[in-house]
Design a protein around this motif. Structure first.
Motif, short mmCIF file in Angstrom:
data_model
loop_
_atom_site.label_atom_id
_atom_site.label_comp_id
_atom_site.label_asym_id
_atom_site.label_seq_id
_atom_site.Cartn_x
_atom_site.Cartn_y
_atom_site.Cartn_z
N UNK A 1 0.79 -1.08 0.26
CA UNK A 1 -0.16 0.04 0.11
C UNK A 1 1.29 1.14 -0.37
N UNK A 2 1.87 1.27 0.84
CA UNK A 2 3.02 2.51 0.73
C UNK A 2 3.35 2.63 -1.10
N UNK A 3 3.94 1.49 -0.97
CA UNK A 3 4.74 1.69 -2.32
C UNK A 3 3.51 1.93 -3.20
N UNK A 4 2.60 1.45 -3.81
CA UNK A 4 1.33 1.71 -4.18
C UNK A 4 1.32 3.51 -4.45
N UNK A 5 1.52 4.29 -3.27
CA UNK A 5 1.58 5.44 -3.22
C UNK A 5 2.31 5.89 -4.78
N UNK A 6 3.51 5.37 -4.83
CA UNK A 6 4.86 5.92 -5.24
C UNK A 6 4.62 5.31 -6.96
N UNK A 7 3.85 4.25 -7.31
CA UNK A 7 4.03 3.69 -8.42
C UNK A 7 2.74 3.31 -8.68
N UNK A 8 2.14 3.15 -8.20
CA UNK A 8 -0.04 3.31 -8.62
C UNK A 8 -0.48 4.04 -8.87
N UNK A 9 0.22 5.14 -7.67
CA UNK A 9 -1.01 6.88 -8.37
C UNK A 9 0.49 7.72 -8.88
N UNK A 10 1.83 7.63 -8.32
CA UNK A 10 2.08 8.71 -9.43
C UNK A 10 3.28 7.87 -10.46
N UNK A 11 2.80 6.72 -10.74
CA UNK A 11 3.73 6.57 -11.68
C UNK A 11 5.09 5.91 -11.97
N UNK A 12 5.82 6.35 -10.80
CA UNK A 12 7.13 6.26 -10.61
C UNK A 12 7.62 5.06 -10.15
N UNK B 1 -0.93 -9.27 19.59
CA UNK B 1 -1.01 -7.63 19.92
C UNK B 1 -0.26 -7.40 18.74
N UNK B 2 1.50 -8.27 18.24
CA UNK B 2 1.99 -7.36 17.21
C UNK B 2 0.37 -7.54 16.09
N UNK B 3 -0.29 -8.51 16.22
CA UNK B 3 -0.63 -8.69 14.54
C UNK B 3 -2.23 -7.62 15.05
N UNK B 4 -2.63 -7.36 15.85
CA UNK B 4 -3.76 -6.10 15.93
C UNK B 4 -2.13 -4.91 15.49
N UNK B 5 -1.57 -4.67 16.09
CA UNK B 5 -0.91 -3.33 15.76
C UNK B 5 -0.82 -3.25 14.18
N UNK B 6 0.58 -4.53 13.54
CA UNK B 6 0.08 -4.28 12.10
C UNK B 6 -0.90 -4.23 11.03
N UNK B 7 -1.91 -4.62 12.14
CA UNK B 7 -3.17 -4.54 11.21
C UNK B 7 -3.78 -3.07 11.07
N UNK B 8 -3.97 -2.51 12.88
CA UNK B 8 -3.59 -0.69 12.39
C UNK B 8 -3.26 -0.38 11.93
N UNK B 9 -1.96 -0.17 11.70
CA UNK B 9 -0.94 0.49 11.17
C UNK B 9 -1.79 0.08 9.30
N UNK B 10 -1.52 -0.91 8.78
CA UNK B 10 -1.64 -1.48 7.43
C UNK B 10 -3.17 -0.46 7.51
N UNK B 11 -4.45 -1.20 8.14
CA UNK B 11 -5.57 -0.20 8.03
C UNK B 11 -5.14 1.27 7.92
N UNK B 12 -4.30 2.08 8.67
CA UNK B 12 -4.27 3.43 8.67
C UNK B 12 -3.47 3.95 6.68
N UNK B 13 -2.49 3.40 6.50
CA UNK B 13 -2.30 3.70 5.72
C UNK B 13 -2.93 3.13 4.34
N UNK B 14 -3.94 2.52 4.17
CA UNK B 14 -5.21 2.14 3.60
C UNK B 14 -5.98 3.08 3.49
N UNK B 15 -6.05 3.57 4.43
CA UNK B 15 -7.15 5.18 5.14
C UNK B 15 -6.63 5.73 4.19
N UNK B 16 -5.08 6.41 4.59
CA UNK B 16 -4.53 7.45 4.10
C UNK B 16 -4.81 7.88 2.14
N UNK B 17 -4.42 6.33 1.52
CA UNK B 17 -4.13 6.34 0.79
C UNK B 17 -5.57 7.28 0.29
#
Lengths: 296, 431
Positions: free
Chosen positions: B129-140, B264-280
């Motif tokens: 999802x993070x790389x998608x901002x660079x490659x998918x959206x901005x096409x870099x 706990x780690x699972x829920x932590x990364x889930x939250x981080x990933x969902x935050x990334x998604x929401x942001x995008x």
């Protein structure tokens, strides 16, 4: 007629653009007025698009001064402003000879992208936008309204949510003009807007350009090969050949200028003149009636 | 259209001849060593078998391909298709996936192993999802994305060890540092496009890895950094006992279990990933997001509209890098140990493959692609040495079947149909 008419919007002085040993544009000077349509014509390779590229910041002129004096009273020396800032700050919008739309994005999105700078300011480094603050939402609504206005005007409302690349050619041309107008420019530069249009579409285009000139009071700079369009709508004609100015003035006078006829039709030794070319050059009636706008 | 049998046979014959020509030197001669020295064996039988196999295979492919081929050709359009109507299915699928992810640890299926794998999967989804901002959206095209991931991981590891800062303080720090590395990389490469950009970013990724490998004093070189602080549950350590502090299980009166940390780690990364998604999802609809996509479509047109290509690209680089930094810190705290080994080029390639396979720009596509790309090698574990062969084959099949990625259609960021003209002159919404 408005008092602003006749005031120069753009003054080009001694513009030269050199590529290696080739002078694409050589010591060109002309002025384009506010509320007027100035057409730049000339045979292929005369340097018309190069002039546009200098004006819109895609090329840095080798020599010359390009002064834009919009009604706001500001003065911009275009040759000193780089690239995108000419569009952003000086308000010069352009279209391209080979249409350059954001083909994969929707028609509406194309018009929203054109309002980028205004929306960016409203979104305050995207923070207000991310948080969905009221100020940004209002700016977005205004942008949508402007887009809707132009879609309506161009007859594109029904296609608003389609990809721009899927539109037929004539509509793509119109969308590109709408996109340029959505930047709310002081000067609109159109690079062969009638290319590839059928006669009826060309007529619609002529009317549209006259309307834009009358309504927004902006200067329009036009490169066009379709002489019927040029003769009908332009107030001022600038003729280039091999990068140099060979004539300028009102269309009726320029079309009878011997230098122009020579450039277009060759010297007398060139026998075979296609009759339609000769016919085009005969001055067609100068103006067509447009909605509520008396011809200048 | 009836299948053109003659043409197919001809085509297959041609393929067989090419195969025979190739097979003669490759298969036809065989050197074998013996006591008398080298002897040359001729194996033209093998050549015949190979050409026959190619003939039959090619014919079978063309026979099967007439129907498939037509549907493939239809998909190969120049522009990405826009979905015609606002999709109701996609948000529903998205919410369903979120629900599944939230409930996963409570299902009877869940065990340590599964949750651990799911955590790894979520790291890749977040990176995608993070790389998608660079490659998918901005096409870099960015082939060095893992560098930012490494920066985030080392930032957390070093800062938490040297200054004893907690995970939650280090997280924004790692994000900011990665983002500034993104800007650092962005500046020199802004004029480059396409392949050239890919090469430079590839080099950047390698530079970061080599620096980590050789800067012994700071990064401890190839040995890596171990004993990285584990995350705390809002200040409560997830450990059996810590002198002088209340641990998680003591606070909640639960028996101690190492599962707590895994969950706990699972829920932590889930939250981080969902935050990334929401942001995008959100930034796509903002002017900056539209400018990214416009830049991907046509940079010249963007300049003519007064869009600053430099700032726009830099922001994409920086934001993409920031999320990699977050993911990196999470990675470091999860592993407790990092070394340059974890940040090799192949990681960048996998993340990029996730984005491309998902269908550039599609958020749910990336989830599917991550499941396939990280999950497939796990499923194929029984195939042993043929595992990567099967994996590569699966990739080829997917790209043939869906050349523009799994979910290639693009949802417009704004639709006129949803925004009926309800405004009066003052810009107020009418009832």
């Amino acid at each position: 007629m408005n008092a602003e008419t006749g005031q120069p919007l753009l003054t080009v002085e001694h513009l030269s653009m050199r590529f290696g040993g080739l002078f694409a544009v050589n010591d060109l000077s002309f002025a384009a007025n506010r509320r007027e349509i100035t057409a730049i014509i000339g045979p292929n390779g005369a340097g018309k698009t190069t002039v546009f590229n200098c004006l819109t910041g895609f090329y840095k002129p080798t020599v010359g001064r390009l002064t834009l004096s919009p009604p706001s009273g500001a003065r911009f020396l275009l040759e000193r402003i780089d690239g995108f800032r000419i569009a952003k700050e000086a308000g010069v919008a352009r279209t391209f000879q080979n249409i350059r739309l954001f083909a994969g994005m929707s028609v509406l999105e194309n018009l929203m992208v054109a309002q980028h700078n205004r929306l960016m300011r409203a979104s305050v480094y995207s923070l207000a936008g991310l948080l969905g603050l009221a100020g940004y939402r209002a700016a977005e609504r205004r942008a949508l309204d402007l887009a809707r206005h132009w879609l309506d005007r161009m007859g594109l409302l029904a296609q608003a949510d389609q990809t721009a690349g899927s539109l037929p050619y004539g509509l793509q041309r119109r969308l590109e003009i709408a996109r340029a107008m959505c930047t709310e420019p002081a000067m609109l530069c159109l690079d062969e807007p009638a290319a590839g249009l059928n006669p009826r579409e060309s007529q619609e285009l002529s009317r549209l350009l006259l309307d834009i000139r009358g309504e927004f009071g902006i200067g329009i700079l036009l490169i066009e090969h379709d002489m019927s369009v040029v003769m009908q709508i332009s107030d001022h004609l600038v003729v280039l050949d091999h990068g140099a100015l060979i004539a300028q003035g009102p269309p009726a006078r320029v079309s009878n200028d011997p230098a122009v006829i020579r450039a277009y039709l060759g010297t007398e030794e060139d026998e075979a003149l296609p009759p339609e070319v000769a016919g085009d050059l005969v001055a067609v009636p100068h103006s067509i009636p447009s909605a509520g706008q008396p011809p200048c | 259209m009836r299948p053109n049998l003659r043409g197919m046979v001809k085509d297959s014959l041609a393929a067989a001849i090419v195969a025979a020509l190739l097979a003669v030197p490759l298969l036809g001669f065989h050197l074998s060593g013996s006591a008398q020295g080298l002897t040359l064996d001729y194996r033209f039988g093998w050549v015949a078998i190979a050409s026959l196999a190619v003939f039959c295979g090619r014919l079978a492919l063309s026979l099967a391909g007439t129907a498939v081929g037509r549907s493939l050709r239809r998909r190969r359009q120049v522009v990405l298709p826009l979905s015609g109507r606002p999709s109701r299915i996609r948000p529903a699928v998205g919410w369903a996936l979120v629900a599944v992810a939230l409930l996963l640890p409570w299902t009877p299926l869940a065990d340590r192993n599964l949750i651990d794998k799911a955590t790894l999967l979520l790291i890749y989804i977040m990176l995608g999802w993070g790389l998608n901002i660079v490659v998918g959206l901005a096409g870099l095209l960015d082939l060095g994305y893992v560098a930012f991931y490494a920066v985030g991981a080392y930032c957390y590891a070093l800062v938490s060890q040297q200054f004893g800062l907690s995970f939650w303080l280090c997280l924004p720090l790692a994000g900011a540092l990665s983002a500034s590395f993104g800007v650092l990389l962005g500046f020199p490469v802004l004029r480059l496009r396409g392949d050239y950009l890919a090469i430079v970013t590839l080099g950047f990724g390698e530079i970061v890895r080599v620096v980590l490998l050789n800067w012994q004093d700071v990064t401890n070189g190839p040995i890596g950094i171990s004993g990285i602080a584990r995350p705390t549950f809002f200040g409560l350590p997830l450990l059996a006992s810590v002198p002088g502090r209340t641990t998680f299980h003591e606070f909640f009166g639960l028996p101690f279990s190492t599962d707590h940390r895994i969950y706990f780690l699972y829920y932590l990364i889930l939250a981080l990933a969902l935050a990334t998604n929401l942001f995008t999802l959100r930034i796509r609809r903002l002017p900056i997001g539209r400018a990214w996509e416009a830049l991907r479509e046509d940079e010249t047109a963007c300049r003519s509209l007064g869009i600053d290509p430099t700032k726009t690209k830099l922001s994409a680089f920086a934001l993409g890098a920031m999320f990699a930094g977050f993911a990196g810190s999470f990675f470091a705290t999860r592993q407790g140990f990092i070394s340059p080994e974890s940040f090799t080029f192949i990681e960048s390639a996998i993340i990029l493959a996730i984005v491309v396979l998902g269908g550039m720009g599609s958020q749910i596509g990336i989830v599917l692609a991550a499941v396939l790309l990280v999950g497939l090698p796990e499923w194929f574990r029984d195939l042993q040495q043929y595992r990567m062969l099967a994996f590569g084959g699966a990739m080829v099949v997917i790209m043939l079947w869906r050349p523009r990625g799994l979910l290639a259609s693009r949802e417009p960021t704004v639709r006129l149909a949803e925004r009926p003209a309800t405004l009066d002159a003052a810009g107020e919404v009418l009832p």
